[in-house]
Design a protein around this motif. Structure first.
Motif, short mmCIF file in Angstrom:
data_model
loop_
_atom_site.label_atom_id
_atom_site.label_comp_id
_atom_site.label_asym_id
_atom_site.label_seq_id
_atom_site.Cartn_x
_atom_site.Cartn_y
_atom_site.Cartn_z
N PRO A 23 0.81 -1.23 0.00
CA PRO A 23 0.00 0.00 0.00
C PRO A 23 0.83 1.27 0.00
CG PRO A 23 -0.91 -1.58 1.55
CD PRO A 23 0.41 -2.13 1.10
N ALA B 239 1.64 3.32 -3.39
CA ALA B 239 0.66 4.17 -4.09
C ALA B 239 1.09 5.63 -4.07
CB ALA B 239 -0.71 4.00 -3.45
N ALA C 148 -2.43 4.74 3.71
CA ALA C 148 -1.59 3.56 3.90
C ALA C 148 -1.13 3.44 5.35
CB ALA C 148 -0.40 3.62 2.95
N LEU D 295 -5.70 1.15 2.99
CA LEU D 295 -5.38 1.05 1.57
C LEU D 295 -4.94 -0.36 1.19
CD1 LEU D 295 -5.42 3.20 -0.68
CD2 LEU D 295 -2.96 3.43 -0.41
N HIS D 296 -5.27 -1.33 2.02
CA HIS D 296 -4.75 -2.68 1.77
C HIS D 296 -5.32 -3.27 0.47
CE1 HIS D 296 -3.11 -6.61 2.62
NE2 HIS D 296 -4.31 -7.15 2.44
N GLY E 141 -4.79 -0.72 -2.71
CA GLY E 141 -3.43 -0.27 -2.97
C GLY E 141 -2.95 -0.54 -4.38
#
Length: 327
Positions: free
Chosen positions: A28, A31, A72, A77-78, A81
């Motif tokens: 993540p 990103a 993240a 954001l897992h 991502g």
């Protein structure tokens, strides 16, 4: 002793799995650098032409990168991502290919700056077109959904109504609503009312057929049990038939919404001189391709949001089938 030796690999495997589960996931955090790379390319690489809003675009890209970095850190954001990384890299590649090197033919292929400039300079017209499209779609789709459910109940519960209505549905229902557009404009003096009627037809046919199918599939024993307890016909419709047919009804609603989106664009291009469809036609006529792409993006977001809202309603009504269908 042999039992202990046999159990040792299992314990070691479980320990290895726990260790791998504790291993931090750094994906993540990729990103934010992807979006910062797009911002760096946008700002520091000179443009091949005098494109508007380059500075604003670079700041927005950097801001999105900062938001993704915070997301993240918070662990939100897992799952998204990889998509965030792909979008950031895609924007960077688009910027290099078109804004910096001009590899694609203009004006058919614009730059990210061109798209952003449309939203900055023409947002009022886009917002007005979106409002007109939502109003036209809302009236037509709601009328078609209600009419479709009513017709489907009549087909499933009233043999006399089914005798007269079924041939009409077989004759008119399969016709593409866009093919009836010239006839609708002749029979209905208002182009808006004609478009709403065609939207209602587009949404009503799948809803009626799926409602009829759901009611026909209800176990007759349910009606018999309700009648032995003194239930009247109205109770059988509202408390037995419709709840049992609700999964099929929602399938019809999803299908009707998809057909209504297509009919909406055709109606706005050919009849109603307003809305996103008319905006698309206007942009194409003036070769304003960035405006056309902006309208397509707004239309895509509108359709996706409406479909997601319909799924939310479905998940709330059909709690026992919440995980059965996803969008």
């Amino acid at each position: 002793m042999s039992g202990l030796l046999a159990a040792a690999p299992a314990r070691l495997g479980a320990t290895g799995r726990r260790a791998s589960a504790r291993r931090p996931d750094w994906r993540p955090f990729l990103a934010a650098p992807a979006w910062w790379l797009a911002a760096f390319v946008t700002w520091y690489w000179p443009d091949a032409d005098d494109f508007p809003e380059t500075a604003l675009l670079s700041r927005l890209l950097a801001l999105v990168g900062a938001v993704l970095f915070v997301a993240a850190l918070s662990g939100r954001l897992h799952r998204r991502g990889p998509w965030a990384v792909a979008l950031g890299l895609a924007l960077a590649a688009w910027e290099v290919v078109q804004a910096k090197l001009l590899w694609l033919k203009r004006p058919f292929f614009g730059t990210p700056q061109d798209l952003l400039d449309v939203f900055v300079s023409d947002w009022r017209r886009l917002a007005d077109s979106l409002a007109h499209s939502l109003a036209l779609l809302g009236v037509g789709y709601a009328a078609g959904a209600l009419l479709g459910v009513a017709v489907g109940v009549g087909l499933g519960r009233a043999p006399r109504f089914r005798y007269w209505a079924q041939p009409v549905i077989r004759l008119v229902g399969p016709l593409p609503p866009a093919a009836l557009l010239p006839l609708a404009f002749v029979l209905i003096p208002s182009s808006r009312l004609a478009s709403e009627a065609l939207l209602a037809l587009a949404a009503g046919f799948p809803v009626a057929i799926l409602t009829w199918s759901g009611i026909a599939a209800v176990d007759p024993a349910l009606y018999d049990v309700a009648r032995t307890m003194g239930a009247k016909d109205r109770f059988l419709v509202w408390r037995v038939a419709l709840p049992a047919a609700m999964p099929q009804i929602f399938v019809g609603l999803f299908m009707g919404l998809g057909v209504s989106f297509a009919m909406l664009v055709v109606a706005e291009m050919l009849g109603v001189k307003s809305g996103l469809g008319f905006y698309l036609q206007w942009a194409q006529g003036w070769a304003a391709y960035p405006n056309m792409y902006a309208a397509l993006l707004v239309m895509s977001v509108m359709c996706s949001v409406l479909m997601s809202l319909l799924f939310k309603v479905r998940d709330r009504v059909l709690r026992w089938q919440k995980d059965g269908l996803k969008w």
